[in-house]
Scaffold this motif. Structure first.
Motif, short mmCIF file in Angstrom:
data_model
loop_
_atom_site.label_atom_id
_atom_site.label_comp_id
_atom_site.label_asym_id
_atom_site.label_seq_id
_atom_site.Cartn_x
_atom_site.Cartn_y
_atom_site.Cartn_z
N TYR A 293 0.81 -1.22 0.00
CA TYR A 293 0.00 0.00 0.00
C TYR A 293 0.84 1.27 0.00
CZ TYR A 293 -4.23 -2.62 1.26
OH TYR A 293 -5.30 -3.46 1.28
N SER A 294 0.16 2.35 -0.39
CA SER A 294 0.65 3.71 -0.14
C SER A 294 -0.36 4.31 0.84
CB SER A 294 0.61 4.54 -1.42
OG SER A 294 1.32 3.88 -2.42
N CYS A 295 0.04 5.38 1.55
CA CYS A 295 -0.94 5.99 2.45
C CYS A 295 -1.08 7.47 2.18
CB CYS A 295 -0.58 5.76 3.90
SG CYS A 295 0.80 6.74 4.46
N LYS A 296 -2.23 7.98 2.58
CA LYS A 296 -2.50 9.39 2.33
C LYS A 296 -2.49 10.19 3.63
CE LYS A 296 -5.17 12.04 -0.88
NZ LYS A 296 -6.45 12.38 -1.43
N HIS A 318 -1.38 13.37 -2.36
CA HIS A 318 -1.41 12.09 -3.07
C HIS A 318 -0.90 10.99 -2.14
CE1 HIS A 318 -1.20 15.05 -6.31
NE2 HIS A 318 -1.84 14.16 -7.04
N PRO A 319 -1.39 9.77 -2.32
CA PRO A 319 -0.86 8.68 -1.50
C PRO A 319 0.64 8.50 -1.72
CG PRO A 319 -2.77 7.96 -2.76
CD PRO A 319 -2.40 9.31 -3.27
N GLY A 352 -5.67 5.84 5.16
CA GLY A 352 -6.03 6.34 3.82
C GLY A 352 -5.23 5.58 2.77
N ASP A 354 -3.92 3.18 -0.31
CA ASP A 354 -4.16 3.12 -1.74
C ASP A 354 -3.15 2.15 -2.31
OD1 ASP A 354 -5.43 5.53 -3.79
OD2 ASP A 354 -4.17 3.94 -4.60
N ARG A 355 -3.54 1.48 -3.36
CA ARG A 355 -2.59 0.55 -3.99
C ARG A 355 -1.69 1.24 -5.00
NH1 ARG A 355 -1.59 -4.36 -2.49
NH2 ARG A 355 -3.25 -5.45 -1.48
N LEU A 356 -2.02 2.50 -5.32
CA LEU A 356 -1.25 3.21 -6.35
C LEU A 356 0.13 3.57 -5.83
CD1 LEU A 356 -3.97 5.68 -7.65
CD2 LEU A 356 -3.13 3.60 -8.76
N ASP A 358 3.38 6.20 -5.78
CA ASP A 358 3.28 7.65 -5.69
C ASP A 358 4.30 8.36 -6.56
OD1 ASP A 358 5.42 8.21 -2.86
OD2 ASP A 358 5.38 6.59 -4.31
#
Ligand code: MG
Length: 370
Positions: A293-296, A318-319, A352, A354-356, A358
């Motif tokens: 994951y990425s986090c926001k 952005h995450p 927060g 996200d799988r994206l 960054d």
């Protein structure tokens, strides 16, 4: 159904953990009342001198030594152990601890399914490694002990039923990793009652047919199996042949990962506080990367002397999964919000998710949430 004809079974790459607290209610009573340590503690209805109605909810391992077990009529328990400590359950207390334990499980960042007040399955499949799964679960087990002085048993296996069987093997305070190749050798000599879904009635019927072990069950004729178990036959077939691959029901993204630490002595030392934050950020970051994951949102938690707790969060535009950016964000929050008072506890939370992946973001792109 139980004949060994070739079946096309898709063996998914699942890694499932099953965590089960050891004699949960009795253990909480002992933690809350340390004078009960080492004594046979029975939580359930009042025994009323052996005439009490109702059943035992849980009992300590010392009580088990007298032959007492969960579900036993409390009158029977009293006959076995008249000098035991009989306590009426305090459900709200057990629920409170259960919530805290489940939030420790949630903090691992893996999706999980709570199946009872003291039991949960974790989906550790994203790790693709039983060894790594073991590390995560060992850390979780240690944390639960550190924070609540309670022990649990954890089983790790390629499917739900096997994970549950594994955790039962580990009780109390144990750990059991059941690899796919070891499922059949472990199960075969076990009593057939170990297989989930057979039930008490099923066991009685099997005994009449001379079926005692899992191995006996596996050799059973398919038509007979179908007669005995009906719609359950297929599921039982999969389990006894080592084919079951069942994950958890609510596979969804984790909502947050956090880590906090309590100082032995409350501290005003900024350097120590900043260093501790970096260490905690490193741990949370590693866990987040592990699950991809990425986090926001980054949250800083500070508890000052006197149990005054403050949380401060920043939401990135952005995450991100960049350690440098995330750790700078934590320190930036600390520098801006620290109240120059003695600190008892400090913590970091990422949320927060996200799988994206960054892009690089600059600190001035942040919006402060509060
Ligand atoms: Mg339990």
């Amino acid at each position: 159904m139980f004949s060994f004809r070739e079946e096309q079974v898709i063996l998914q790459d699942l890694i499932i953990g099953h965590l089960d607290m050891d004699s949960f209610f009795a253990s909480i009573e002992i933690v809350d009342h340390p004078d009960l340590i080492g004594k046979p503690v029975i939580v359930g209805a009042r025994p009323e001198g052996g005439a009490g109605r109702g059943v035992v909810s849980t009992c300590s391992y010392e009580a088990r030594a007298f032959g007492i077990s969960s579900g036993m009529p409390v009158s029977t328990a009293f006959r076995l152990c008249p000098d035991g400590i009989y306590l009426v359950p305090r459900h709200s207390r057990y629920c409170e601890i259960s919530r805290d334990i489940m939030s420790c499980i949630a903090d691992t960042g893996f999706s999980y399914e709570q199946v009872s007040i003291d039991e949960a399955y974790l989906n550790l499949s994203p790790l693709h490694s039983f060894e790594k799964a073991q590390d995560v679960c060992q850390d979780l087990k240690k944390r639960i002990f550190r924070e609540f002085h309670l022990t649990c048993s954890i089983g790790i296996a390629p499917s739900r039923s096997y994970a549950k069987i594994a955790s039962e093997q580990a009780k109390p305070d144990g750990f059991f990793v059941l690899l796919p190749k070891d499922i059949i050798p472990l199960l075969d000599p076990m009593p057939a009652s170990i297989i989930p879904g057979i039930g008490k009635k099923g066991i009685q019927i099997l005994e009449k047919h001379g079926i005692k072990t899992v191995s006996d069950l596996r050799k059973m004729d398919q038509w007979r199996a179908q007669d005995l178990f009906g719609s359950m036959a297929q599921q039982i077939y999969h389990i006894v042949h080592g084919y079951e691959r069942k994950g958890i029901s609510h596979i969804g993204p984790a909502s947050s990962i956090s880590k906090e630490t309590t100082f032995l002595q409350d501290t005003l030392d900024r350097d120590l506080l900043r260093e501790t934050l970096l260490r905690l950020t490193g741990i949370v970051h590693t866990q987040m990367i592990r699950i991809g994951y990425s986090c926001k949102t980054v949250t800083l938690k500070i508890r000052y002397t006197g149990f005054i707790t403050r949380t401060h969060a920043v939401t990135l535009s952005h995450p991100s999964r960049e350690y440098d950016l995330l750790s700078q964000t934590v320190l930036h929050l600390f520098d801006a919000r620290y109240e120059d008072k003695a600190v008892r506890l400090i913590g970091v939370r990422f949320s927060g998710f996200d799988r994206l992946s960054d892009g690089q973001r600059r600190l001035d792109e942040f919006g402060v949430e509060s």
